[in-house]
Design a protein around this motif. Structure first.
Motif: not given
Ligand code: SF4
Ligand code: SF4
Length: 436
Positions: A16-21, A39-44, A76-78
């Motif tokens: 995860c690069m925290h892009c928020g897409m 998703p980004r928050g949960r991964i963090a 959605a995640c690139p």
């Molecule tokens: S789209 Fe993928 S890389 Fe970007 S914040 Fe979400 S999980 Fe992280």
């Protein structure tokens, strides 16, 4: 070795690069607009657990329980984050830690995941008993007497939503081996599922018929173990591994051209036995071979070239809209094929559904664990379905079928919900004059 957030490949957490897409695709973030519900928050949070900066807690468990596991974020995640693996590992850690106590919860889990979904005969007996309860008048008597008020709150909410059990299950409707009446091209195994078998066994019969009409010899063992999807989704990875081994033993992959699933949720799990059994030297190779053979039925028919039916499924033309099961679309990436099959059927006009791959709130036992959010999602789905004006909703997962049918019924809508394969089977049957 059983993996935990502290032992899985750290690269998975680092992706995860925290892009928020992923944020606009996440139904829970859409509801609350809080980073921790994204998703980004949960991964963090998961990464903080892996780094030892966060201890297991009830708050973490609640956050992971609020996540639908719909995998929209994965699409959605690139960066290709493997959210499914993170999600299942986190839920497994939560169960192992015991931070979610409660006797009723433990009994319910033990009865369902620990017993019924590990013993197919017992599951069918439970299905028959439930049918007797539903059909004998006992159900309305119990409701009128107010006895349901004695149930725990979660079961009380669920009781009116209990699906209607079928009169006969797949083992009665489908012979263990059936040969096509057209020249045989392939040999396939048909997985009948658990919910599909109890509630929609006619979808399994329809699937067999469509496969037969397309030159597939169909093998359908009358008794099949649960694929383990429910176990993995709810944090019992050891049980999920056990179920995977049983299914591989029952249907050795080298025997078939394809192993067919018609349930989006099951299929998504079924094609990941390789990673699930990667640390098991006795099953590792068979599990990898298994993954290469699993196909969603729409995908398989598109691959072999489905014969267009000559007749329509109904007397009059019908407008059909298509709801995408999350795990079919995001877990298996089967998006175009169901639509292509529907377009092959005479008399069917396909109307696109707004937010077709947005979760309907079914998500395994989500309606039980997160009823408020599940209802919000269902209302949103029903609104979009009604906007299409379609007479039929087609969807390829029994959980979605039950959930959307209930939502439409409660909204007073006459729109029916069917599996796309059932429309195809009905059209084939009318070619020969058989009852649709
Ligand atoms: S789209 Fe993928 S890389 Fe970007 S914040 Fe979400 S999980 Fe992280
Ligand atoms: S699985 Fe669904 S609910 Fe969970 S973080 Fe991803 S998009 Fe959000």
């Amino acid at each position: 070795m059983a993996h935990t957030l502290r032992t899985i490949d750290y690269g998975v957490l680092q992706q995860c690069m925290h892009c928020g897409m992923c944020l606009p695709t996440c139904p829970t973030y859409d509801t609350t607009r809080r980073e921790r519900n994204s998703p980004r928050g949960r991964i963090a949070l998961m990464r903080a657990m892996a780094d030892g900066e966060l201890e297991m807690s009830r708050e973490f468990a609640d956050e992971m329980s609020y996540c639908l596991g719909c995998l929209a974020c994965q699409t959605a995640c690139p960066a290709g984050v493997n959210y499914a693996e993170l999600f299942e590992t986190a839920r497994s850690d939560i169960e192992a830690s015991g931070v979610q106590p409660g006797l009723a919860r433990q009994i319910w889990r033990g009865l369902t995941l620990g017993f019924l979904f590990r013993h197919p005969t017992a599951l069918r007996v439970a299905g028959r008993l439930l049918r007797v309860y539903q059909r004998s008048g006992l159900e309305s008597l119990v409701r009128r007497s107010g006895a349901t008020e004695l149930l725990p709150a979660s079961l009380r909410r669920l009781e009116p939503q209990a699906p209607r059990m079928a009169a006969a299950f797949s083992n009665v409707l489908i012979a263990p081996r059936e040969e096509p009446t057209v020249p045989r091209r392939y040999a396939v195994a048909l997985l009948t599922g658990c919910v599909q078998d109890l509630v929609y066994p006619d979808v399994n019969r329809d699937t067999a018929d469509v496969l037969l009409a397309n030159g597939c010899a169909v093998e359908t063992p009358p008794s099949q173990p649960c694929c383990g999807s429910l176990h993995a989704h709810n944090g019992d990875l050891e049980a999920a591994r056990g179920q995977a081994r049983r299914l591989i033993d029952l249907l050795p992959p080298e025997r078939y051209d394809a192993i067919i699933s018609n349930a989006g949720g099951c299929g998504s799990h079924l094609r990941r036995y390789g990673p699930l059994l990667a640390d098991d030297p006795g099953y590792r190779d068979a599990a990898r071979a298994w993954d290469t053979k699993v196909r969603d039925v729409h995908e398989w028919l598109a691959q072999i070239g489905c014969r267009p039916p000559l007749t329509a499924p109904y007397d009059a033309p019908v407008s059909v809209t298509y709801h995408e099961s999350c795990h079919l679309a995001h877990g298996q990436k089967v998006v175009r094929e169901p639509r292509s099959l529907l377009r092959l059927i005479p008399g069917v006009s396909l109307v696109e559904l707004k937010e077709s791959s947005w979760c309907c709130g079914s998500a395994g036992i989500y309606a039980l664990s997160q009823p408020a959010q599940a209802e919000l999602l269902l209302e949103r789905k029903v609104t979009h379905v009604r906007e299409t004006g379609a007479a039929v909703v087609a969807t390829g997962n029994p959980g979605c079928q039950m959930q959307i049918a209930r939502g439409l019924r409660d909204a007073g809508s006459q729109t029916r919900v069917v599996h796309p394969i059932s429309l195809m089977a009905a059209a084939y049957r009318r070619e020969t004059g058989a009852a649709a």
